[in-house]
Design a protein around this motif. Sequence first.
Motif, PDB file in Angstrom:
ATOM      1  N   ARG A 161      -5.908   3.864   5.796  1.00 12.39           N
ATOM      2  CA  ARG A 161      -7.058   2.506   5.268  1.00 12.39           C
ATOM      3  C   ARG A 161      -6.999   1.629   5.041  1.00 12.39           C
ATOM      4  O   ARG A 161      -7.148   0.853   5.732  1.00 12.39           O
ATOM      5  CB  ARG A 161      -8.704   3.688   5.196  1.00 12.39           C
ATOM      6  CG  ARG A 161      -9.652   2.851   5.358  1.00 12.39           C
ATOM      7  CD  ARG A 161     -10.910   3.848   5.099  1.00 12.39           C
ATOM      8  NE  ARG A 161     -10.563   4.162   4.146  1.00 12.39           N
ATOM      9  CZ  ARG A 161     -11.385   2.595   2.406  1.00 12.39           C
ATOM     10  NH1 ARG A 161     -11.769   1.792   3.243  1.00 12.39           N
ATOM     11  NH2 ARG A 161     -10.720   3.420   1.380  1.00 12.39           N
ATOM     12  N   GLU A 162      -6.463   1.778   3.883  1.00 13.56           N
ATOM     13  CA  GLU A 162      -6.350   0.470   3.453  1.00 13.56           C
ATOM     14  C   GLU A 162      -5.316  -0.370   3.616  1.00 13.56           C
ATOM     15  O   GLU A 162      -5.079  -1.694   4.044  1.00 13.56           O
ATOM     16  CB  GLU A 162      -5.465   1.141   2.239  1.00 13.56           C
ATOM     17  CG  GLU A 162      -6.961   1.457   0.823  1.00 13.56           C
ATOM     18  CD  GLU A 162      -7.324   2.907   0.811  1.00 13.56           C
ATOM     19  OE1 GLU A 162      -6.744   3.306   2.201  1.00 13.56           O
ATOM     20  OE2 GLU A 162      -7.947   3.591   0.748  1.00 13.56           O
ATOM     21  N   GLU A 190      -6.707  -2.082   7.090  1.00 11.44           N
ATOM     22  CA  GLU A 190      -6.996  -3.459   6.104  1.00 11.44           C
ATOM     23  C   GLU A 190      -6.950  -4.450   5.659  1.00 11.44           C
ATOM     24  O   GLU A 190      -6.473  -5.798   6.039  1.00 11.44           O
ATOM     25  CB  GLU A 190      -8.255  -2.807   5.528  1.00 11.44           C
ATOM     26  CG  GLU A 190      -9.578  -1.381   5.164  1.00 11.44           C
ATOM     27  CD  GLU A 190      -9.747  -1.074   4.232  1.00 11.44           C
ATOM     28  OE1 GLU A 190      -9.390  -1.777   2.811  1.00 11.44           O
ATOM     29  OE2 GLU A 190     -10.920  -0.554   4.462  1.00 11.44           O
ATOM     30  N   GLU A 191      -5.997  -4.117   4.643  1.00  8.48           N
ATOM     31  CA  GLU A 191      -4.808  -5.277   4.800  1.00  8.48           C
ATOM     32  C   GLU A 191      -4.283  -5.781   6.182  1.00  8.48           C
ATOM     33  O   GLU A 191      -3.859  -7.252   6.153  1.00  8.48           O
ATOM     34  CB  GLU A 191      -2.927  -4.853   4.056  1.00  8.48           C
ATOM     35  CG  GLU A 191      -3.706  -4.124   2.600  1.00  8.48           C
ATOM     36  CD  GLU A 191      -3.889  -5.622   2.178  1.00  8.48           C
ATOM     37  OE1 GLU A 191      -3.403  -6.495   1.097  1.00  8.48           O
ATOM     38  OE2 GLU A 191      -4.785  -4.959   1.046  1.00  8.48           O
ATOM     39  N   GLY A 236      -3.942   6.420   2.187  1.00 12.98           N
ATOM     40  CA  GLY A 236      -3.296   4.817   1.917  1.00 12.98           C
ATOM     41  C   GLY A 236      -4.271   4.448   3.476  1.00 12.98           C
ATOM     42  O   GLY A 236      -3.319   2.770   3.360  1.00 12.98           O
ATOM     43  N   ILE A 271       1.049  -0.293   0.185  1.00  6.08           N
ATOM     44  CA  ILE A 271      -0.073   0.160   0.075  1.00  6.08           C
ATOM     45  C   ILE A 271       1.064   1.432   0.068  1.00  6.08           C
ATOM     46  O   ILE A 271       2.016   1.082   0.892  1.00  6.08           O
ATOM     47  CB  ILE A 271      -1.149   0.102   1.333  1.00  6.08           C
ATOM     48  CG1 ILE A 271      -1.433  -1.538   1.491  1.00  6.08           C
ATOM     49  CG2 ILE A 271      -1.893   1.206   1.260  1.00  6.08           C
ATOM     50  CD1 ILE A 271      -3.090  -1.069  -0.084  1.00  6.08           C
TER      51      ILE A 271
END
Length: 202
Positions: free
Chosen positions: A16-17, A20-21, A14, A6
């Motif tokens: 938040r992503e 999530e990852e 990025g 990310i």
Amino acid sequence: MKTDVIRISPSGEGIREALEETEKAAAFRGLDPKQTLRLRLLAEEMTGMLQTIVGETDLRYWVESEEMRFSLHLAGKAMMDPETKEALMKASTSGKNEASKGFMGRLRSIFTALCATNDVSMLASQYGYAYVDYIGYDPTMDMSPNAMSYGWSMSAYKDAVEQHKDAEKWDELEKSITAKLADDVKIFIRGSKVEMVIEKTF
């Protein structure tokens, strides 16, 4: 297993992503809710430093895991243009502002200073990193095999703080979520890359 990489911008796009990852990696290895929360907390602490890292260069974040061993990675360029270097060096001076206080502030200070320069002797003298232990790093990293490499580890830092009976730095460690939850935190510089790795085994 390695998650998607990310890209995180200086403005925080990025993050938040990235979180999530991290949760996807936890689910893939079958972590229970409490373990997942701990891994996410480490990711939040790591990405939270970005709010105080100066510069216009994107950073990359990913998670690697093998069985129940996890490593969170945050990597960026080490050598930048003169203007960005100067801004980073000013921002990384330990104890000069609120962002440099506490254990995570100390990590941020070392990380940003290494982004600005690879002059390790200067860092040790100018920023007072008396307990920084510079070590070699895995030469399989995506860089010239002849590049200089240095590293810092939380475990070595803890040992040195205890040995020198530094009450202030020990108090920082005692109050830090990262220092309590992580097995180790490492910062590496090799050639044009600086990388922070948080390690945790469940």
